[in-house]
Design a protein around this motif. Structure first.
Motif, PDB file in Angstrom:
ATOM      1  N   GLN A 202     -13.227   9.342  27.863  1.00 42.61           N
ATOM      2  CA  GLN A 202     -12.573   9.975  26.724  1.00 42.61           C
ATOM      3  C   GLN A 202     -12.321  11.453  26.993  1.00 42.61           C
ATOM      4  OE1 GLN A 202     -14.518   9.464  22.951  1.00 42.61           O
ATOM      5  NE2 GLN A 202     -12.837  10.390  21.836  1.00 42.61           N
ATOM      6  N   VAL A 203     -13.304  12.139  27.540  1.00 48.66           N
ATOM      7  CA  VAL A 203     -13.148  13.567  27.819  1.00 48.66           C
ATOM      8  C   VAL A 203     -12.088  13.795  28.892  1.00 48.66           C
ATOM      9  CG1 VAL A 203     -14.304  15.609  28.750  1.00 48.66           C
ATOM     10  CG2 VAL A 203     -15.495  14.144  27.128  1.00 48.66           C
ATOM     11  N   SER A 204     -12.152  13.063  29.990  1.00 46.66           N
ATOM     12  CA  SER A 204     -11.212  13.290  31.090  1.00 46.66           C
ATOM     13  C   SER A 204      -9.791  12.892  30.703  1.00 46.66           C
ATOM     14  CB  SER A 204     -11.660  12.550  32.354  1.00 46.66           C
ATOM     15  OG  SER A 204     -11.806  11.175  32.108  1.00 46.66           O
ATOM     16  N   ILE A 205      -9.647  11.810  29.958  1.00 45.29           N
ATOM     17  CA  ILE A 205      -8.309  11.377  29.546  1.00 45.29           C
ATOM     18  C   ILE A 205      -7.697  12.366  28.559  1.00 45.29           C
ATOM     19  CG2 ILE A 205      -7.045   9.621  28.231  1.00 45.29           C
ATOM     20  CD1 ILE A 205      -9.034   7.555  29.537  1.00 45.29           C
ATOM     21  N   MET A 206      -8.467  12.758  27.558  1.00 51.77           N
ATOM     22  CA  MET A 206      -7.916  13.649  26.536  1.00 51.77           C
ATOM     23  C   MET A 206      -7.713  15.070  27.057  1.00 51.77           C
ATOM     24  SD  MET A 206      -7.184  11.577  24.291  1.00 51.77           S
ATOM     25  CE  MET A 206      -6.465  12.738  23.172  1.00 51.77           C
ATOM     26  N   LEU A 207      -8.593  15.534  27.925  1.00 55.36           N
ATOM     27  CA  LEU A 207      -8.424  16.871  28.500  1.00 55.36           C
ATOM     28  C   LEU A 207      -7.130  16.955  29.309  1.00 55.36           C
ATOM     29  CD1 LEU A 207      -9.779  19.659  28.846  1.00 55.36           C
ATOM     30  CD2 LEU A 207     -10.801  18.769  30.933  1.00 55.36           C
ATOM     31  N   THR A 208      -6.880  15.967  30.151  1.00 57.78           N
ATOM     32  CA  THR A 208      -5.655  15.976  30.947  1.00 57.78           C
ATOM     33  C   THR A 208      -4.425  15.719  30.072  1.00 57.78           C
ATOM     34  OG1 THR A 208      -6.079  13.668  31.580  1.00 57.78           O
ATOM     35  CG2 THR A 208      -6.728  15.383  33.152  1.00 57.78           C
ATOM     36  N   TYR A 209      -4.583  14.913  29.016  1.00 57.03           N
ATOM     37  CA  TYR A 209      -3.455  14.652  28.114  1.00 57.03           C
ATOM     38  C   TYR A 209      -3.042  15.921  27.367  1.00 57.03           C
ATOM     39  CZ  TYR A 209      -0.663  12.883  24.280  1.00 57.03           C
ATOM     40  OH  TYR A 209       0.353  12.689  23.377  1.00 57.03           O
ATOM     41  N   TYR A 210      -4.016  16.633  26.806  1.00 51.97           N
ATOM     42  CA  TYR A 210      -3.682  17.862  26.078  1.00 51.97           C
ATOM     43  C   TYR A 210      -3.146  18.939  27.018  1.00 51.97           C
ATOM     44  CZ  TYR A 210      -5.718  15.970  21.812  1.00 51.97           C
ATOM     45  OH  TYR A 210      -5.979  15.201  20.712  1.00 51.97           O
ATOM     46  N   ALA A 211      -3.672  19.017  28.223  1.00 51.80           N
ATOM     47  CA  ALA A 211      -3.133  19.956  29.213  1.00 51.80           C
ATOM     48  C   ALA A 211      -1.678  19.590  29.535  1.00 51.80           C
ATOM     49  CB  ALA A 211      -3.983  19.946  30.479  1.00 51.80           C
ATOM     50  N   ALA A 212      -1.402  18.294  29.620  1.00 52.68           N
ATOM     51  CA  ALA A 212      -0.038  17.832  29.895  1.00 52.68           C
ATOM     52  C   ALA A 212       0.912  18.236  28.779  1.00 52.68           C
ATOM     53  CB  ALA A 212      -0.027  16.309  30.059  1.00 52.68           C
ATOM     54  N   GLN A 213       0.517  17.984  27.549  1.00 54.12           N
ATOM     55  CA  GLN A 213       1.384  18.315  26.426  1.00 54.12           C
ATOM     56  C   GLN A 213       1.596  19.828  26.311  1.00 54.12           C
ATOM     57  OE1 GLN A 213       3.183  16.006  24.950  1.00 54.12           O
ATOM     58  NE2 GLN A 213       2.118  14.612  26.326  1.00 54.12           N
ATOM     59  N   LEU A 214       0.554  20.597  26.588  1.00 51.37           N
ATOM     60  CA  LEU A 214       0.699  22.052  26.575  1.00 51.37           C
ATOM     61  C   LEU A 214       1.677  22.513  27.645  1.00 51.37           C
ATOM     62  CD1 LEU A 214      -0.139  24.867  25.556  1.00 51.37           C
ATOM     63  CD2 LEU A 214      -2.000  24.792  27.236  1.00 51.37           C
ATOM     64  N   GLY A 215       1.532  21.993  28.855  1.00 50.66           N
ATOM     65  CA  GLY A 215       2.435  22.374  29.937  1.00 50.66           C
ATOM     66  C   GLY A 215       3.874  22.009  29.648  1.00 50.66           C
ATOM     67  N   ILE A 216       4.079  20.809  29.139  1.00 50.68           N
ATOM     68  CA  ILE A 216       5.445  20.365  28.851  1.00 50.68           C
ATOM     69  C   ILE A 216       6.022  21.163  27.679  1.00 50.68           C
ATOM     70  CG2 ILE A 216       6.838  18.416  28.072  1.00 50.68           C
ATOM     71  CD1 ILE A 216       4.954  16.632  29.808  1.00 50.68           C
ATOM     72  N   ALA A 217       5.210  21.445  26.660  1.00 49.06           N
ATOM     73  CA  ALA A 217       5.691  22.253  25.536  1.00 49.06           C
ATOM     74  C   ALA A 217       6.050  23.664  25.992  1.00 49.06           C
ATOM     75  CB  ALA A 217       4.632  22.295  24.438  1.00 49.06           C
ATOM     76  N   LEU A 218       5.220  24.261  26.841  1.00 50.39           N
ATOM     77  CA  LEU A 218       5.508  25.605  27.344  1.00 50.39           C
ATOM     78  C   LEU A 218       6.764  25.630  28.211  1.00 50.39           C
ATOM     79  CD1 LEU A 218       1.963  26.974  28.219  1.00 50.39           C
ATOM     80  CD2 LEU A 218       3.476  27.697  26.343  1.00 50.39           C
ATOM     81  N   SER A 219       7.111  24.500  28.806  1.00 50.72           N
ATOM     82  CA  SER A 219       8.311  24.461  29.642  1.00 50.72           C
ATOM     83  C   SER A 219       9.587  24.606  28.816  1.00 50.72           C
ATOM     84  CB  SER A 219       8.354  23.174  30.467  1.00 50.72           C
ATOM     85  OG  SER A 219       8.718  22.058  29.671  1.00 50.72           O
ATOM     86  N   ALA A 220       9.479  24.388  27.516  1.00 52.03           N
ATOM     87  CA  ALA A 220      10.642  24.512  26.645  1.00 52.03           C
ATOM     88  C   ALA A 220      10.828  25.931  26.123  1.00 52.03           C
ATOM     89  CB  ALA A 220      10.511  23.546  25.467  1.00 52.03           C
ATOM     90  N   VAL A 221       9.849  26.790  26.359  1.00 48.72           N
ATOM     91  CA  VAL A 221       9.913  28.167  25.879  1.00 48.72           C
ATOM     92  C   VAL A 221      10.842  28.965  26.793  1.00 48.72           C
ATOM     93  CG1 VAL A 221       8.590  30.270  25.463  1.00 48.72           C
ATOM     94  CG2 VAL A 221       7.603  28.036  24.927  1.00 48.72           C
ATOM     95  N   ASP A 222      11.753  29.691  26.205  1.00 45.50           N
ATOM     96  CA  ASP A 222      12.694  30.494  26.987  1.00 45.50           C
ATOM     97  C   ASP A 222      11.944  31.624  27.675  1.00 45.50           C
ATOM     98  OD1 ASP A 222      14.899  31.666  28.079  1.00 45.50           O
ATOM     99  OD2 ASP A 222      15.768  32.321  26.180  1.00 45.50           O
ATOM    100  N   SER A 223      12.137  31.760  28.970  1.00 44.36           N
ATOM    101  CA  SER A 223      11.420  32.780  29.722  1.00 44.36           C
ATOM    102  C   SER A 223      12.170  34.112  29.775  1.00 44.36           C
ATOM    103  CB  SER A 223      11.153  32.287  31.151  1.00 44.36           C
ATOM    104  OG  SER A 223      12.373  32.060  31.816  1.00 44.36           O
ATOM    105  N   LYS A 224      13.338  34.176  29.178  1.00 44.59           N
ATOM    106  CA  LYS A 224      14.108  35.415  29.176  1.00 44.59           C
ATOM    107  C   LYS A 224      13.840  36.173  27.876  1.00 44.59           C
ATOM    108  CE  LYS A 224      17.735  33.236  31.847  1.00 44.59           C
ATOM    109  NZ  LYS A 224      19.066  32.675  31.810  1.00 44.59           N
ATOM    110  N   PRO A 225      13.740  37.493  27.944  1.00 47.34           N
ATOM    111  CA  PRO A 225      13.517  38.256  26.705  1.00 47.34           C
ATOM    112  C   PRO A 225      14.715  38.113  25.781  1.00 47.34           C
ATOM    113  CG  PRO A 225      13.847  39.741  28.565  1.00 47.34           C
ATOM    114  CD  PRO A 225      13.813  38.343  29.113  1.00 47.34           C
ATOM    115  N   SER A 226      14.431  37.981  24.510  1.00 41.76           N
ATOM    116  CA  SER A 226      15.532  37.825  23.566  1.00 41.76           C
ATOM    117  C   SER A 226      16.110  39.190  23.219  1.00 41.76           C
ATOM    118  CB  SER A 226      15.045  37.128  22.294  1.00 41.76           C
ATOM    119  OG  SER A 226      14.064  37.919  21.673  1.00 41.76           O
ATOM    120  N   SER A 227      17.370  39.185  22.849  1.00 38.86           N
ATOM    121  CA  SER A 227      18.047  40.421  22.483  1.00 38.86           C
ATOM    122  C   SER A 227      17.982  40.572  20.976  1.00 38.86           C
ATOM    123  CB  SER A 227      19.497  40.368  22.948  1.00 38.86           C
ATOM    124  OG  SER A 227      20.196  41.485  22.458  1.00 38.86           O
ATOM    125  N   ASN A 228      17.335  41.614  20.521  1.00 39.08           N
ATOM    126  CA  ASN A 228      17.225  41.871  19.085  1.00 39.08           C
ATOM    127  C   ASN A 228      18.149  43.002  18.642  1.00 39.08           C
ATOM    128  OD1 ASN A 228      15.297  39.904  18.684  1.00 39.08           O
ATOM    129  ND2 ASN A 228      13.616  41.273  19.220  1.00 39.08           N
TER     130      ASN A 228
END
Length: 136
Positions: free
Chosen positions: A101-127
């Motif tokens: 349970q620990v190993s499966i959920m730890l890697t699963y949450y790390a996966a979702q975090l990594g994939i979610a962060l991949s959608a974040v724009d890495s360029k500074p926004s223009s305000n």
């Protein structure tokens, strides 16, 4: 959806071949523990998961075009996703794993975090075009 989001450029057929060979070994190991609809669904899901990882990992190129941290996040996230689901498959369809349970959920949450962060724009926004708030 992840496969479509990660796209098919660059293709990297060598990586795909290596991942699909690994995928076939996992399917071969799990098949004796599968019956009914799982004997069809698990191999299909495994191929889709492998395709997702192939597309995410292919985005990170060490030479040529510089990679971005968002591409690196999708790469690491997809690898963690594959590890999580492989552990899950072996735990339920092959033999129970200690601390599953620990190993499966730890890697699963790390996966979702990594994939979610991949959608974040890495360029500074223009305000510069923002309308200032009124002081009333």
């Amino acid at each position: 959806m992840y496969i479509i989001a990660f796209g098919f450029e660059p293709l990297n057929l060598t990586l795909g071949a290596i991942l699909y060979m690994s995928c076939s070994v996992v399917i071969y190991a799990l098949m004796p523990g599968l019956n009914g609809v799982l004997a069809i669904g698990v191999p299909i899901y495994t191929v889709l998961l492998t395709t997702m990882a192939w597309r995410a990992i292919s985005r990170v190129q060490l030479f040529g075009e510089l990679w971005t941290w968002t591409k690196l996040c999708s790469c690491i996230g997809s690898i963690c996703f594959v590890i999580s689901d492989t552990l899950l498959g072996f735990h339920y369809f092959h033999s129970p794993l200690p601390y599953s349970q620990v190993s499966i959920m730890l890697t699963y949450y790390a996966a979702q975090l990594g994939i979610a962060l991949s959608a974040v724009d890495s360029k500074p926004s223009s305000n510069n075009n923002r309308v200032p708030a009124s002081k009333d």
